[in-house]
Scaffold this motif. Structure first.
Motif, short mmCIF file in Angstrom:
data_model
loop_
_atom_site.label_atom_id
_atom_site.label_comp_id
_atom_site.label_asym_id
_atom_site.label_seq_id
_atom_site.Cartn_x
_atom_site.Cartn_y
_atom_site.Cartn_z
N GLY A 344 0.80 -1.21 0.00
CA GLY A 344 0.00 0.00 0.00
C GLY A 344 0.83 1.26 0.00
O GLY A 344 0.40 2.30 -0.52
N VAL A 349 -2.80 1.68 -2.47
CA VAL A 349 -3.86 0.77 -2.03
C VAL A 349 -3.28 -0.63 -1.96
O VAL A 349 -2.17 -0.88 -2.41
N HIS A 391 -7.91 -3.34 -6.03
CA HIS A 391 -7.24 -2.95 -4.80
C HIS A 391 -8.19 -2.14 -3.91
O HIS A 391 -9.19 -1.62 -4.39
N GLY A 392 -7.80 -1.99 -2.65
CA GLY A 392 -8.59 -1.18 -1.72
C GLY A 392 -7.83 -0.92 -0.44
O GLY A 392 -6.64 -1.21 -0.33
N ASP A 393 -8.52 -0.37 0.57
CA ASP A 393 -7.97 -0.10 1.90
C ASP A 393 -6.68 0.72 1.82
O ASP A 393 -5.60 0.28 2.22
N ALA A 394 -6.79 1.95 1.32
CA ALA A 394 -5.64 2.83 1.18
C ALA A 394 -5.06 3.21 2.55
O ALA A 394 -5.82 3.53 3.47
N ILE A 403 -8.67 9.83 -2.56
CA ILE A 403 -9.45 8.75 -3.15
C ILE A 403 -10.26 9.34 -4.29
O ILE A 403 -11.18 10.13 -4.08
N TRP A 419 -13.53 -1.29 -3.24
CA TRP A 419 -12.30 -0.99 -3.97
C TRP A 419 -12.09 0.52 -3.98
O TRP A 419 -13.03 1.30 -3.77
N GLN A 420 -10.85 0.94 -4.23
CA GLN A 420 -10.51 2.36 -4.27
C GLN A 420 -9.47 2.62 -5.35
O GLN A 420 -8.52 1.84 -5.51
N SER A 436 -6.70 0.66 -9.91
CA SER A 436 -7.34 -0.39 -9.13
C SER A 436 -8.17 -1.35 -9.96
O SER A 436 -9.23 -1.79 -9.54
#
Length: 480
Positions: A344, A349, A391-394, A403, A419-420, A436
């Protein structure tokens, strides 16, 4: 769009393209993966002008054949240019390798031919079309069939190009099932463990993960997930050079560019690749992750049986550091010999669980310069562009993290995950962008030879002017 002086890419693409470079006569064996009737591989993932590339071909039954080598690009919309024709050769059946330690299937075939890469062959992704030459006489009532498949290699270079496009060929090989279900995912001990090796010394089977298309045989994942990006870049004259994952084990090549692009399904990275790209970021190179499921597994390179470097890989362990997803993978599938840092902080991310599904790419911050000229408003979406992995959870402590887009992915209507898509600042006025999605390139173009995809009852809808404009905005800023 940017305005350039005549670039080497524009000069190359002004040359005549070929109307006949795709596979038209494919035949697979009962495994539905390989084409033993004609198949081959190359001695290296990438090669520079002036260097020698060895080519290995098997034909079963024995048959005469030729090799036509094409550079893929724009070429007035034709998608490839014929560079040379080799042969004819007298083909023979070469042995299918026995199962080695860690389920390794590594060919040690007799060399068919070698080619010294001409100095005027520009960096790019090259396909060698292998074609049987049956001994048909004119007027024969039942002519002998001919069969085709590809070999694939990358011509790289050391010039100061604006853009470096990294092909995701480690991932191509990780999913390669040649000769009969022997990928990193088909070990009886489990499909997420570290007990299997795979080798680049074997043909690429038909791509066999989320869709079925025999026309991919021998080409890895290039035509599926990556070529539409290269086609668009070359169409618009961007100064782009190409490299393999193995070319990035040192930062030297990347430090000569202004923008680095990770494209398609870029899951498997040697830890030296991670460190190289982190150094590039720290030295001011702009990073564009136009990819999904990227930097997910630590994938150490090792030599083949004859000592050639970077010809084997295995799943050494997850990236993620102490992040929950990596810790849980260790508990579920480990132990692993390696653990990579939290991706990340490189990409903005992370890989999350579930990591696959499908959804729309939804704008969350339309006032950002990334969206200039797109006309997008908050909540507007590009249909089907997220998938099949994302992908996600930055990380919340990245400097300047924003974001730009986000939403929900679904696995065929179940198992929702967020996702982000993000952007954040590098240390020298540069930036890191993460789209992402594996499918970003599908929004860029639909060139000849490209194979549209779908997964989890979701699919990208093809070229989208908003995706093209976002990419142009990113490159405009990156190439200042």
């Amino acid at each position: 769009m940017l305005t350039f002086d005549m670039t080497v890419i524009e000069k190359e693409n002004s040359l005549p393209g070929s109307s006949d470079w795709q596979l038209t006569r494919m035949r697979l064996d009962k495994s539905a993966y390989r084409s033993p009737f004609i198949e081959g591989y190359c001695s290296r993932q990438s090669v520079k002008a002036g260097e020698v590339l060895d080519i290995f071909v098997s034909t079963n039954p024995a048959a005469r054949f030729k090799i036509e080598i094409f550079r893929t690009g724009y070429y007035g919309g034709k998608g490839a240019r014929l560079m040379t024709e080799l042969g004819p050769f007298e083909g023979t059946a070469q042995p299918t390798p026995e199962v080695g330690e860690k389920r390794l299937r590594e060919c040690r075939w007799q060399k068919t031919t070698s080619i010294t890469i001409p100095q005027d062959w520009l960096s790019g992704v090259y396909l060698g079309r292998l074609t049987n030459l049956p001994n048909n006489k004119q007027g024969t009532e039942n002519p002998e069939p001919y069969w085709q498949s590809y070999i694939v290699f990358i011509v790289t270079d050391d010039r100061k190009a604006d853009i470096l496009l990294q092909c995701s060929d480690n991932t191509w090989q990780a999913y390669n099932k040649w000769p009969d279900d022997y990928s990193l995912y088909t070990d009886p001990k489990g499909n997420q463990g570290s007990s299997a090796d795979v080798s680049f010394d074997r043909p690429y089977a038909k791509y066999a993960q989320i869709y079925d298309n025999p026309q991919s045989v021998g080409s890895g994942e290039w035509l599926c997930f990556e070529f539409p990006m290269a086609y668009w870049l070359e169409q618009h004259g961007y100064d782009v050079s190409y490299c393999s994952n193995s070319d990035m084990i040192t930062p030297d090549r990347g430090l000569k560019c202004k923008a680095f692009i990770s494209i398609g399904h870029d899951e498997y990275w040697d830890i030296r690749q991670h460190d190289s790209v982190a150094k590039m970021r720290d030295e001011g190179v702009n990073l564009l992750f136009l990819s999904g499921n990227s930097v997910c597994w630590v994938t150490p390179f090792s030599a083949n049986a004859e000592g050639a470097p970077n010809r084997r890989i295995f799943r050494g362990g997850p990236y993620g550091g102490d992040y929950t997803y990596a810790v849980n993978r260790e508990k579920r599938y480990g132990p692993y010999p390696h653990r990579g840092p939290d991706e990340g902080y490189l990409m903005g991310v992370r890989n999350i669980s579930p990591v696959n599904g499908g959804g729309d790419w939804i704008c969350q911050k339309p006032e950002h310069w990334v969206f200039d000229g797109t006309g997008m408003k908050k909540g507007d979406s590009v249909p089907g562009l997220i998938g099949w992995e994302y992908h996600g959870d930055a990380p919340s402590d990245l400097p300047g993290l924003e974001i730009l887009a986000g939403g929900t992915c679904w696995q065929s209507g179940v198992n929702p995950q967020q996702w982000q898509a993000v952007i954040f600042n590098g240390p020298k006025g540069n930036f890191v962008f993460n789209a992402s999605t594996i499918w970003w390139a599908q929004g860029m173009s639909k060139p000849p030879g490209h194979m549209p995809v779908w997964s989890h009852y979701s699919r990208p809808h093809g070229p989208d002017k908003r995706v093209q404009q976002i990419t142009a905005n990113l490159l405009k800023r990156a190439l200042m």
